[in-house]
Design an enzyme around this catalytic site. Structure first.
Site, PDB file in Angstrom:
ATOM      1  N   ASP A 129     116.689  28.620  -2.697  1.00 31.51           N
ATOM      2  CA  ASP A 129     116.778  27.415  -3.518  1.00 31.51           C
ATOM      3  C   ASP A 129     115.967  26.326  -2.806  1.00 31.51           C
ATOM      4  OD1 ASP A 129     117.857  25.790  -5.591  1.00 31.51           O
ATOM      5  OD2 ASP A 129     119.527  25.199  -4.341  1.00 31.51           O
TER       6      ASP A 129
ATOM      7  N   GLU B 148     117.765  38.321   1.233  1.00 28.64           N
ATOM      8  CA  GLU B 148     118.557  37.173   0.781  1.00 28.64           C
ATOM      9  C   GLU B 148     118.799  37.294  -0.723  1.00 28.64           C
ATOM     10  OE1 GLU B 148     120.635  35.002   1.160  1.00 28.64           O
ATOM     11  OE2 GLU B 148     119.769  33.176   1.985  1.00 28.64           O
ATOM     12  N   ASP B 149     119.853  36.653  -1.215  1.00 28.88           N
ATOM     13  CA  ASP B 149     120.113  36.687  -2.656  1.00 28.88           C
ATOM     14  C   ASP B 149     119.251  35.676  -3.415  1.00 28.88           C
ATOM     15  OD1 ASP B 149     121.468  34.541  -1.542  1.00 28.88           O
ATOM     16  OD2 ASP B 149     123.356  34.908  -2.577  1.00 28.88           O
TER      17      ASP B 149
ATOM     18  N   ARG C  27     131.197  37.593  -8.209  1.00 26.00           N
ATOM     19  CA  ARG C  27     130.290  38.496  -7.489  1.00 26.00           C
ATOM     20  C   ARG C  27     130.206  39.859  -8.164  1.00 26.00           C
ATOM     21  NH1 ARG C  27     129.056  36.117  -2.453  1.00 26.00           N
ATOM     22  NH2 ARG C  27     130.762  34.972  -1.480  1.00 26.00           N
TER      23      ARG C  27
ATOM     24  N   ASP D 152     128.121  34.378  -5.888  1.00 24.37           N
ATOM     25  CA  ASP D 152     129.416  33.804  -6.285  1.00 24.37           C
ATOM     26  C   ASP D 152     129.336  32.332  -6.667  1.00 24.37           C
ATOM     27  OD1 ASP D 152     128.928  32.712  -3.654  1.00 24.37           O
ATOM     28  OD2 ASP D 152     131.041  32.142  -3.617  1.00 24.37           O
TER      29      ASP D 152
ATOM     30  N   PHE E  85     122.320  27.086 -12.113  1.00 16.39           N
ATOM     31  CA  PHE E  85     123.266  27.658 -11.160  1.00 16.39           C
ATOM     32  C   PHE E  85     123.646  29.068 -11.587  1.00 16.39           C
ATOM     33  CE2 PHE E  85     127.176  28.306  -8.765  1.00 16.39           C
ATOM     34  CZ  PHE E  85     126.683  28.007  -7.506  1.00 16.39           C
TER      35      PHE E  85
END
Ligand code: 5GP
Length: 178
Positions: free
Chosen positions: A102, A98-99, A164, A158, A151
Protein backbone atom coordinates in the site's frame (compact mmCIF):
# COMPACT_ATOMS: atom_id res chain seq x y z
CA UNK A 1 -19.09 -12.48 6.10
CA UNK A 2 -20.48 -12.28 2.56
CA UNK A 3 -22.88 -9.50 3.57
CA UNK A 4 -19.90 -7.27 4.43
CA UNK A 5 -18.45 -7.58 0.92
CA UNK A 6 -19.06 -4.70 -1.50
CA UNK A 7 -17.48 -6.24 -4.60
CA UNK A 8 -15.45 -9.28 -5.58
CA UNK A 9 -12.29 -8.11 -7.35
CA UNK A 10 -10.71 -11.46 -8.16
CA UNK A 11 -12.36 -14.88 -8.03
CA UNK A 12 -10.72 -18.07 -6.79
CA UNK A 13 -10.14 -19.13 -10.41
CA UNK A 14 -8.55 -15.80 -11.41
CA UNK A 15 -6.24 -15.93 -8.39
CA UNK A 16 -5.20 -19.52 -9.22
CA UNK A 17 -4.25 -18.54 -12.79
CA UNK A 18 -2.19 -15.58 -11.55
CA UNK A 19 -0.44 -17.58 -8.83
CA UNK A 20 0.52 -20.24 -11.38
CA UNK A 21 2.01 -17.57 -13.69
CA UNK A 22 3.99 -16.05 -10.83
CA UNK A 23 5.28 -19.49 -9.77
CA UNK A 24 6.42 -20.27 -13.31
CA UNK A 25 8.20 -16.92 -13.66
CA UNK A 26 9.95 -17.31 -10.29
CA UNK A 27 11.00 -20.89 -11.15
CA UNK A 28 12.57 -19.67 -14.41
CA UNK A 29 14.33 -16.73 -12.78
CA UNK A 30 15.92 -18.78 -9.98
CA UNK A 31 16.57 -22.06 -11.81
CA UNK A 32 19.99 -23.43 -10.81
CA UNK A 33 20.13 -21.11 -7.76
CA UNK A 34 19.22 -21.64 -4.13
CA UNK A 35 16.00 -19.92 -3.03
CA UNK A 36 14.57 -19.00 0.36
CA UNK A 37 11.00 -17.72 0.35
CA UNK A 38 10.21 -15.45 3.30
CA UNK A 39 6.51 -15.01 4.02
CA UNK A 40 5.34 -11.93 5.86
CA UNK A 41 2.58 -13.10 8.15
CA UNK A 42 -0.15 -13.24 8.72
CA UNK A 43 -1.59 -11.86 5.48
CA UNK A 44 0.63 -13.77 3.01
CA UNK A 45 -0.11 -17.18 4.54
CA UNK A 46 -2.56 -18.48 1.94
CA UNK A 47 -0.86 -16.82 -1.05
CA UNK A 48 2.52 -18.21 -0.01
CA UNK A 49 1.12 -21.72 0.48
CA UNK A 50 -0.34 -21.69 -3.03
CA UNK A 51 2.65 -19.94 -4.62
CA UNK A 52 5.39 -22.29 -3.41
CA UNK A 53 3.46 -25.27 -4.80
CA UNK A 54 3.71 -23.62 -8.23
CA UNK A 55 7.48 -23.16 -7.94
CA UNK A 56 9.23 -26.25 -9.32
CA UNK A 57 12.78 -25.70 -8.02
CA UNK A 58 14.13 -26.69 -4.57
CA UNK A 59 13.45 -24.01 -1.95
CA UNK A 60 13.36 -23.30 1.77
CA UNK A 61 10.79 -21.23 3.60
CA UNK A 62 10.88 -18.98 6.62
CA UNK A 63 8.46 -16.44 8.12
CA UNK A 64 8.36 -13.08 9.80
CA UNK A 65 5.38 -11.75 11.68
CA UNK A 66 5.13 -7.99 11.51
CA UNK A 67 2.45 -5.57 12.53
CA UNK A 68 1.91 -2.14 11.02
CA UNK A 69 -1.85 -1.62 11.12
CA UNK A 70 -3.10 -2.84 14.48
CA UNK A 71 -6.88 -2.69 14.33
CA UNK A 72 -6.91 0.29 11.94
CA UNK A 73 -7.08 0.49 8.12
CA UNK A 74 -4.14 2.91 7.77
CA UNK A 75 -0.46 2.00 7.96
CA UNK A 76 1.19 3.75 10.89
CA UNK A 77 4.64 3.50 9.32
CA UNK A 78 5.92 2.00 12.55
CA UNK A 79 6.69 -1.65 11.87
CA UNK A 80 6.95 -4.01 14.79
CA UNK A 81 8.68 -7.36 14.25
CA UNK A 82 6.58 -9.74 16.33
CA UNK A 83 8.45 -12.85 15.14
CA UNK A 84 11.82 -12.84 13.42
CA UNK A 85 13.28 -15.32 10.91
CA UNK A 86 14.40 -18.65 12.24
CA UNK A 87 17.48 -18.96 10.00
CA UNK A 88 20.36 -16.72 8.87
CA UNK A 89 19.90 -15.33 5.34
CA UNK A 90 23.54 -14.41 4.81
CA UNK A 91 24.68 -15.32 1.27
CA UNK A 92 21.22 -16.57 0.25
CA UNK A 93 18.74 -15.57 -2.46
CA UNK A 94 15.76 -14.20 -0.57
CA UNK A 95 12.31 -13.68 -2.00
CA UNK A 96 9.97 -11.76 0.31
CA UNK A 97 6.31 -12.72 -0.16
CA UNK A 98 3.77 -10.09 0.87
CA UNK A 99 -0.02 -9.88 0.55
CA UNK A 100 -0.50 -6.19 -0.29
CA UNK A 101 1.79 -3.23 -0.81
CA UNK A 102 0.00 0.00 0.00
CA UNK A 103 2.14 2.95 1.19
CA UNK A 104 5.23 0.72 0.89
CA UNK A 105 6.37 1.66 4.40
CA UNK A 106 6.26 -1.91 5.74
CA UNK A 107 8.41 -3.33 2.96
CA UNK A 108 10.74 -0.36 2.92
CA UNK A 109 11.48 -1.11 6.56
CA UNK A 110 11.75 -4.87 6.01
CA UNK A 111 14.03 -4.55 2.98
CA UNK A 112 16.42 -2.39 4.97
CA UNK A 113 16.23 -4.77 7.92
CA UNK A 114 16.97 -7.85 5.78
CA UNK A 115 19.68 -6.15 3.68
CA UNK A 116 21.72 -5.62 6.83
CA UNK A 117 21.88 -9.43 7.18
CA UNK A 118 23.86 -9.63 3.88
CA UNK A 119 21.72 -11.85 1.61
CA UNK A 120 23.12 -12.69 -1.85
CA UNK A 121 19.99 -11.15 -3.40
CA UNK A 122 16.71 -9.74 -2.12
CA UNK A 123 13.54 -9.54 -4.21
CA UNK A 124 9.91 -8.80 -3.46
CA UNK A 125 6.79 -10.62 -4.62
CA UNK A 126 3.36 -9.25 -3.74
CA UNK A 127 -0.05 -10.56 -4.66
CA UNK A 128 -1.65 -7.11 -4.67
CA UNK A 129 -0.20 -3.66 -5.29
CA UNK A 130 -1.81 -0.24 -4.80
CA UNK A 131 0.76 1.96 -6.58
CA UNK A 132 -1.39 5.10 -6.26
CA UNK A 133 -0.93 5.02 -2.47
CA UNK A 134 2.86 4.72 -2.41
CA UNK A 135 4.74 7.01 0.01
CA UNK A 136 8.24 5.65 -0.64
CA UNK A 137 10.06 4.57 -3.79
CA UNK A 138 10.07 0.77 -3.70
CA UNK A 139 11.13 -1.67 -6.41
CA UNK A 140 8.71 -4.60 -6.54
CA UNK A 141 9.93 -7.54 -8.62
CA UNK A 142 6.78 -9.67 -8.94
CA UNK A 143 3.22 -8.30 -8.77
CA UNK A 144 0.05 -10.39 -9.02
CA UNK A 145 -2.54 -7.68 -9.54
CA UNK A 146 -2.46 -3.89 -9.45
CA UNK A 147 -5.55 -2.64 -7.64
CA UNK A 148 -7.18 0.74 -7.04
CA UNK A 149 -7.29 2.46 -3.66
CA UNK A 150 -9.85 0.36 -1.79
CA UNK A 151 -9.79 -1.66 1.41
CA UNK A 152 -9.36 -5.32 0.54
CA UNK A 153 -10.06 -8.55 2.41
CA UNK A 154 -10.03 -12.27 1.65
CA UNK A 155 -7.54 -14.94 0.49
CA UNK A 156 -5.56 -14.54 3.73
CA UNK A 157 -6.09 -10.79 4.11
CA UNK A 158 -8.04 -9.61 7.15
CA UNK A 159 -9.86 -6.73 8.69
CA UNK A 160 -9.50 -6.94 12.49
CA UNK A 161 -8.59 -10.64 12.06
CA UNK A 162 -11.77 -11.49 10.13
CA UNK A 163 -12.39 -12.44 6.47
CA UNK A 164 -9.06 -14.27 5.95
CA UNK A 165 -10.94 -17.43 4.94
CA UNK A 166 -12.89 -15.85 2.07
CA UNK A 167 -11.63 -17.76 -1.00
CA UNK A 168 -11.73 -14.64 -3.22
CA UNK A 169 -10.33 -11.10 -2.98
CA UNK A 170 -12.98 -8.52 -2.21
CA UNK A 171 -13.58 -4.87 -1.35
CA UNK A 172 -15.05 -4.47 2.12
CA UNK A 173 -18.12 -2.26 2.56
CA UNK A 174 -17.12 1.09 4.08
CA UNK A 175 -19.70 0.84 6.84
CA UNK A 176 -17.91 -2.22 8.24
CA UNK A 177 -14.84 -0.21 9.23
CA UNK A 178 -16.10 3.35 9.48
P1 5GP B 1 1.98 -0.56 3.71
O1 5GP B 1 3.06 -0.49 4.75
O2 5GP B 1 2.51 -0.85 2.33
O3 5GP B 1 1.13 0.67 3.73
O4 5GP B 1 1.00 -1.69 4.13
C1 5GP B 1 1.32 -3.00 3.99
C2 5GP B 1 0.45 -3.87 4.85
O5 5GP B 1 -0.77 -3.24 5.17
C3 5GP B 1 0.06 -5.12 4.10
O6 5GP B 1 0.95 -6.16 4.39
C4 5GP B 1 -1.30 -5.42 4.63
O7 5GP B 1 -1.20 -6.28 5.73
C5 5GP B 1 -1.84 -4.10 5.05
N1 5GP B 1 -2.77 -3.57 4.03
C6 5GP B 1 -2.53 -2.70 3.04
N2 5GP B 1 -3.63 -2.46 2.30
C7 5GP B 1 -4.59 -3.23 2.84
C8 5GP B 1 -5.96 -3.46 2.50
O8 5GP B 1 -6.54 -2.93 1.55
N3 5GP B 1 -6.63 -4.35 3.28
C9 5GP B 1 -6.05 -4.97 4.34
N4 5GP B 1 -6.80 -5.79 5.03
N5 5GP B 1 -4.76 -4.78 4.68
C10 5GP B 1 -4.05 -3.94 3.94
Amino acid sequence: MKDDVKEILFTEEEIAVKVKELGQQISEDYRGEDLTVVGILKGSNIFMGDLIRKIDIPLSIDFMVVSSYGQSTESSGVVKVLKDLEYSIEGKNILIVEDIIDTGLTLDYLKENLFRRKPKSLKICTLLDKPARRKVDLKVDYVGFEIPDAFIVGYGIDYAEKYRNLPYIAVLKEEVYE
